[in-house]
Scaffold this motif. Structure first.
Motif, PDB file in Angstrom:
ATOM      1  N   UNK A  19      21.748  14.373 -49.499  1.00  0.00           N
ATOM      2  CA  UNK A  19      23.039  14.694 -50.102  1.00  0.00           C
ATOM      3  C   UNK A  19      23.244  13.766 -51.287  1.00  0.00           C
ATOM      4  N   UNK A  21      25.970  12.203 -53.930  1.00  0.00           N
ATOM      5  CA  UNK A  21      27.403  11.972 -54.125  1.00  0.00           C
ATOM      6  C   UNK A  21      27.608  11.144 -55.387  1.00  0.00           C
ATOM      7  N   UNK A  26      33.240  10.125 -55.979  1.00  0.00           N
ATOM      8  CA  UNK A  26      33.024  10.451 -54.578  1.00  0.00           C
ATOM      9  C   UNK A  26      32.725  11.926 -54.351  1.00  0.00           C
ATOM     10  N   UNK A  27      32.705  12.702 -55.420  1.00  0.00           N
ATOM     11  CA  UNK A  27      32.426  14.136 -55.297  1.00  0.00           C
ATOM     12  C   UNK A  27      31.012  14.380 -54.768  1.00  0.00           C
ATOM     13  N   UNK A  28      30.894  15.341 -53.860  1.00  0.00           N
ATOM     14  CA  UNK A  28      29.579  15.732 -53.389  1.00  0.00           C
ATOM     15  C   UNK A  28      28.998  16.689 -54.407  1.00  0.00           C
ATOM     16  N   UNK A  31      22.988  19.268 -52.407  1.00  0.00           N
ATOM     17  CA  UNK A  31      22.128  18.896 -51.290  1.00  0.00           C
ATOM     18  C   UNK A  31      20.757  19.478 -51.575  1.00  0.00           C
ATOM     19  N   UNK A  33      16.181  18.486 -50.761  1.00  0.00           N
ATOM     20  CA  UNK A  33      15.277  17.957 -49.747  1.00  0.00           C
ATOM     21  C   UNK A  33      14.333  16.934 -50.351  1.00  0.00           C
ATOM     22  N   UNK A  94      24.785  20.941 -61.026  1.00  0.00           N
ATOM     23  CA  UNK A  94      24.382  22.286 -60.589  1.00  0.00           C
ATOM     24  C   UNK A  94      23.673  23.030 -61.719  1.00  0.00           C
ATOM     25  N   UNK A  95      22.717  23.868 -61.331  1.00  0.00           N
ATOM     26  CA  UNK A  95      21.980  24.652 -62.341  1.00  0.00           C
ATOM     27  C   UNK A  95      22.879  25.699 -63.004  1.00  0.00           C
ATOM     28  N   UNK A 101      27.467  21.680 -56.991  1.00  0.00           N
ATOM     29  CA  UNK A 101      27.017  22.966 -56.443  1.00  0.00           C
ATOM     30  C   UNK A 101      28.046  23.566 -55.490  1.00  0.00           C
ATOM     31  N   UNK A 102      28.952  22.749 -54.985  1.00  0.00           N
ATOM     32  CA  UNK A 102      29.904  23.217 -53.971  1.00  0.00           C
ATOM     33  C   UNK A 102      31.185  23.693 -54.650  1.00  0.00           C
ATOM     34  N   UNK A 103      31.072  24.747 -55.427  1.00  0.00           N
ATOM     35  CA  UNK A 103      32.205  25.214 -56.220  1.00  0.00           C
ATOM     36  C   UNK A 103      32.886  26.429 -55.608  1.00  0.00           C
ATOM     37  N   UNK A 104      32.452  26.835 -54.440  1.00  0.00           N
ATOM     38  CA  UNK A 104      33.070  27.997 -53.805  1.00  0.00           C
ATOM     39  C   UNK A 104      33.704  27.590 -52.474  1.00  0.00           C
ATOM     40  N   UNK A 105      34.954  27.963 -52.280  1.00  0.00           N
ATOM     41  CA  UNK A 105      35.656  27.713 -51.023  1.00  0.00           C
ATOM     42  C   UNK A 105      35.987  29.041 -50.363  1.00  0.00           C
ATOM     43  N   UNK A 114      36.166  27.199 -57.403  1.00  0.00           N
ATOM     44  CA  UNK A 114      36.962  25.993 -57.612  1.00  0.00           C
ATOM     45  C   UNK A 114      36.749  25.341 -58.969  1.00  0.00           C
TER      46      UNK A 114
END
Lengths: 122, 122
Positions: A19, A21, A26-28, A31, A33, A94-95, A101-105, A114
């Motif tokens: 992960x 950050x 502090x934004x994630x 993620x 590998x 994010x690409x 990358x976590x822009x969808x809720x 978001x």
């Protein structure tokens, strides 16, 4: 370096989730590998390096996009089977050119976007 | 709920990694796994529910420890293959009674412990 990347626990493919950050907000960010060699390279170079499962190759984050991640702190969890890299992120992570990358809720059953792609000044 | 948990991408075991982040501090608390039913339960109940790979059973976080995670926001990433749950965490998230599972850093080649177990007032 005394720390041995092999002491972390990898899955049957030799991979561990990592992960990223942002060290300031502090934004994630994302993620991805790593394998043991990617862990080693990340620690040795200070440039976050993943293992691309699709390309089956090392993925020095930002190598082609310029959106590099400078390692600020390397952490792992109690089970030693997940890594947290605290990073200084250049540009969007994010690409899709979004900061994270976590822009969808999912809110009230619907997908909500978001954040918008950053405009690249280059 | 219109959102279909099956539209997320699960691995060959039917699992998706889920990162839990504290909604106030932004601290990353833990990483565990969900299957589609755990995603559904989490969204429907507002109580974060994982799939325990060791027990092969649903794991309603805090069900036995009391250290529950109340869902504040449910997000997923651009590839739809990783979940981020933003949570209100009661007590420590880690089974070691530390606030976060990510309490170990690697600094100058050595493992450094970043936080101590919380004293349970109960």
């Amino acid at each position: 370096m005394n720390f041995d990347p092999q002491t972390l626990r990898y899955d049957e493919k030799g991979l561990i989730p990592a992960i990223a950050q942002d060290h300031e907000s502090g934004q994630i960010l994302m993620m991805a590998w790593m394998n043991a060699d990617a862990v080693r390279q990340t620690l040795e170079t200070g440039r976050v390096t993943y293992w691309s499962r699709s390309r089956q190759a090392f993925w020095v984050k930002g190598e082609s996009s310029g959106h590099v991640q400078k390692l600020v702190d390397f952490r792992f969890d109690c089970d030693r089977d997940c890594v947290l890299v605290v990073v200084a992120q250049s540009g969007p992570a994010c690409h899709t050119l979004r900061q994270s990358c976590f822009y969808t809720a999912v809110r009230e059953g619907a997908e909500v976007e978001l954040m918008a792609p950053l405009i690249d000044p280059a």
